[in-house]
Design a protein around this motif. Structure first.
Motif, short mmCIF file in Angstrom:
data_model
loop_
_atom_site.label_atom_id
_atom_site.label_comp_id
_atom_site.label_asym_id
_atom_site.label_seq_id
_atom_site.Cartn_x
_atom_site.Cartn_y
_atom_site.Cartn_z
N VAL A 75 -0.26 5.43 -7.54
CA VAL A 75 -1.22 4.55 -8.21
C VAL A 75 -2.20 4.00 -7.17
O VAL A 75 -2.04 4.21 -5.97
N SER A 76 -3.20 3.27 -7.63
CA SER A 76 -4.20 2.71 -6.73
C SER A 76 -3.59 1.62 -5.87
O SER A 76 -2.56 1.03 -6.21
N HIS A 77 -4.22 1.32 -4.74
CA HIS A 77 -3.73 0.30 -3.83
C HIS A 77 -3.71 -1.08 -4.48
O HIS A 77 -2.93 -1.96 -4.09
N ALA A 78 -4.57 -1.27 -5.46
CA ALA A 78 -4.65 -2.58 -6.13
C ALA A 78 -3.59 -2.75 -7.21
O ALA A 78 -3.27 -3.87 -7.60
N ALA A 79 -3.03 -1.66 -7.68
CA ALA A 79 -2.10 -1.70 -8.81
C ALA A 79 -0.89 -2.61 -8.60
O ALA A 79 -0.51 -3.35 -9.51
N ALA A 87 2.34 1.70 -3.41
CA ALA A 87 1.36 2.23 -4.35
C ALA A 87 1.18 3.73 -4.14
O ALA A 87 1.12 4.50 -5.11
N ARG A 88 1.10 4.13 -2.88
CA ARG A 88 0.95 5.55 -2.57
C ARG A 88 2.15 6.35 -3.07
O ARG A 88 2.02 7.43 -3.64
N ARG A 104 0.83 -1.21 0.00
CA ARG A 104 0.00 0.00 0.00
C ARG A 104 0.87 1.26 0.00
O ARG A 104 0.58 2.23 -0.71
#
Length: 210
Positions: free
Chosen positions: A49-53, A44-45, A41
């Motif tokens: 990008v999104s947390h799912a990326a 991603a931050r 997470r």
């Protein structure tokens, strides 16, 4: 720094560059806070990008660490190869060039170096690309020994075993330096050069043919 991993701050990753953007973000977090700072997470931050990326490329944190370690070994291999290309054609000079590249890499990338060898965190053989990258580095040591033996400058013996002695020494010195256990002998560029050269001289006294 590997150009493929460079990312301008504040700019989103480009299409097809997600994996590299995530690795760069992870490297920045590793440098800032060590392995404890690595979290998908947070990565991603950091990458914007999104947390799912991240899950498109890394199944979990272990896979991310494996990818970071693989990148580390690739960079180390490039550094050693570059040093060897500029080294004179003698065993001592080549061993010294390898040592300077290895210790210098550790000093420039202490957290990455620690993670590359944290066998307790990941099983290297479970990640084929990582395993191959680590073996590619070892091949430089083996080849340096073989060439020295062919020139009659290094004692006979299993090149792999002798290369293991070289790697053990280089890694031991590197870890002691980045853990600040070589103070004051390895302080500053001159101290680091002195310690590195001294180690190779002592090693070559044992490996070299008189």
């Amino acid at each position: 720094m590997n150009e493929s991993l460079e990312r301008s701050k504040g700019k989103p990753y480009h299409h097809g560059d997600l994996r590299n953007a995530l690795l760069q973000a992870a490297l920045e977090l590793l440098t800032e806070g060590g392995a404890a700072a690595l979290d998908l997470r947070k990565v991603a931050r950091k990458a914007g990008v999104s947390h799912a990326a991240p899950y498109r490329h890394f199944a979990d944190k272990q896979a991310l660490i494996a990818a970071l370690s693989e990148e580390g070994f690739k960079r180390l291999a490039e550094r050693i190869q570059s040093a060897l290309q500029e080294a004179p054609d003698s065993s001592y000079a080549q061993l010294l060039s390898i040592a300077r590249a290895y210790v210098g890499f550790a000093v420039d990338n202490p957290w990455l170096m620690r993670e590359m060898f944290s066998g307790g965190v990941i099983n290297r053989e479970a990640y084929p690309d990582l395993y191959r990258a680590s073996k590619a580095v070892f091949k430089f040591y083996v080849e340096a020994v073989r060439q020295g033996q062919a020139r009659g400058e290094i004692v006979e013996g299993d090149p792999g075993e002798l290369a293991g002695v070289l790697w053990s020494m280089l890694h031991g010195v590197s870890i002691l330096v980045i853990e600040d256990q070589m103070h004051p002998y390895a302080d500053g560029p001159e101290g680091l050069e002195s310690v590195t050269r001294s180690c190779i001289e002592r090693l070559y006294t044992g490996l070299g043919r008189s």
